[in-house]
Design a protein around this motif. Structure first.
Motif, short mmCIF file in Angstrom:
data_model
loop_
_atom_site.label_atom_id
_atom_site.label_comp_id
_atom_site.label_asym_id
_atom_site.label_seq_id
_atom_site.Cartn_x
_atom_site.Cartn_y
_atom_site.Cartn_z
N ASP A 65 0.82 -1.21 0.00
CA ASP A 65 0.00 0.00 0.00
C ASP A 65 0.85 1.26 0.00
O ASP A 65 0.39 2.33 -0.41
N ARG A 66 2.08 1.16 0.47
CA ARG A 66 2.92 2.35 0.66
C ARG A 66 3.96 2.56 -0.42
O ARG A 66 4.69 3.54 -0.39
N LYS A 173 -5.12 1.28 -3.30
CA LYS A 173 -4.16 1.05 -2.20
C LYS A 173 -4.91 0.61 -0.95
O LYS A 173 -4.82 1.23 0.12
N LYS A 176 -4.96 -2.86 3.43
CA LYS A 176 -4.89 -2.79 4.90
C LYS A 176 -5.71 -3.89 5.56
O LYS A 176 -5.25 -4.56 6.49
#
Length: 196
Positions: A65-66, A173, A176
């Protein structure tokens, strides 16, 4: 003297470059994973290794995601193939690993998902080929054949839907939730291994 022919570049189109990426990644996966096939098969005999691998998957998805959006459509195919080889361990997500590896190489998010799913085809076919000797050792009835065909059709439909869903997830994204789930499942598995 013989005539000297000009150099002709074979891998020149986007399609050929993509095929070359798949071949290099698949070869890397094969070279690393096949020698450890039996050991990997026994890795799931207990909950400890899958539990640890689920925790690793959680970390992989966290970083996915980062990672910044890339712009490339070519790069280190060996690194992506290595990620797929590691993902043969039970509990490590193949798509999560290869997508994260692709993003780390600077691929675009849409291309990374396409790359990840296409490169799974030769990997799955290879795994099936390795199981063929065991298949001939067991008796298969007509009902089993029908069940296998139905299973293949269902798997194809579900796989297509998963690609669509994964494309949406990567673009947004939004790994999580998967990351948290994998971490919880991994911790529970490790704890259960020691207390059961």
């Amino acid at each position: 003297e013989g005539q000297i022919y000009p150099y002709r570049k074979i891998v020149c189109t986007a399609y050929r470059k993509f095929v070359m990426l798949i071949l290099v990644s698949t070869l890397t996966t094969t070279v690393i994973a096949v020698p450890f096939d039996k050991a990997i098969g026994h890795a799931g005999d207990t909950l400890l290794i899958p539990g640890i691998c689920l925790c690793i998957t959680s970390v992989i998805l966290y970083f996915a995601d980062r990672l910044p959006a890339g712009k490339k459509r070519a790069g280190n195919a060996i690194f992506v193939g290595l990620a797929q080889a590691v993902a043969t361990l039970p509990g490590i997500s193949r798509s999560g690993s290869t997508i994260t590896a692709g993003l780390a190489c600077g691929y675009t998010r849409k291309f990374t998902v396409k790359y990840s799913f296409i490169m799974s085809i030769p990997a799955v076919l290879g795994a099936v080929i390795l199981e063929i000797p065991d298949l001939f050792k067991s008796s298969i009835s007509g009902t089993d054949v029908v069940n296998y065909i139905v299973g293949m059709v269902v798997a194809g439909v579900v796989g297509y839907l998963c690609i669509k869903f994964m494309l949406y997830t990567v673009k947004k994204k939004n790994f999580k939730g998967f990351s948290i789930y994998c971490m919880i499942a991994g911790i529970v598995s490790v704890i259960w291994y020691f207390v059961a």
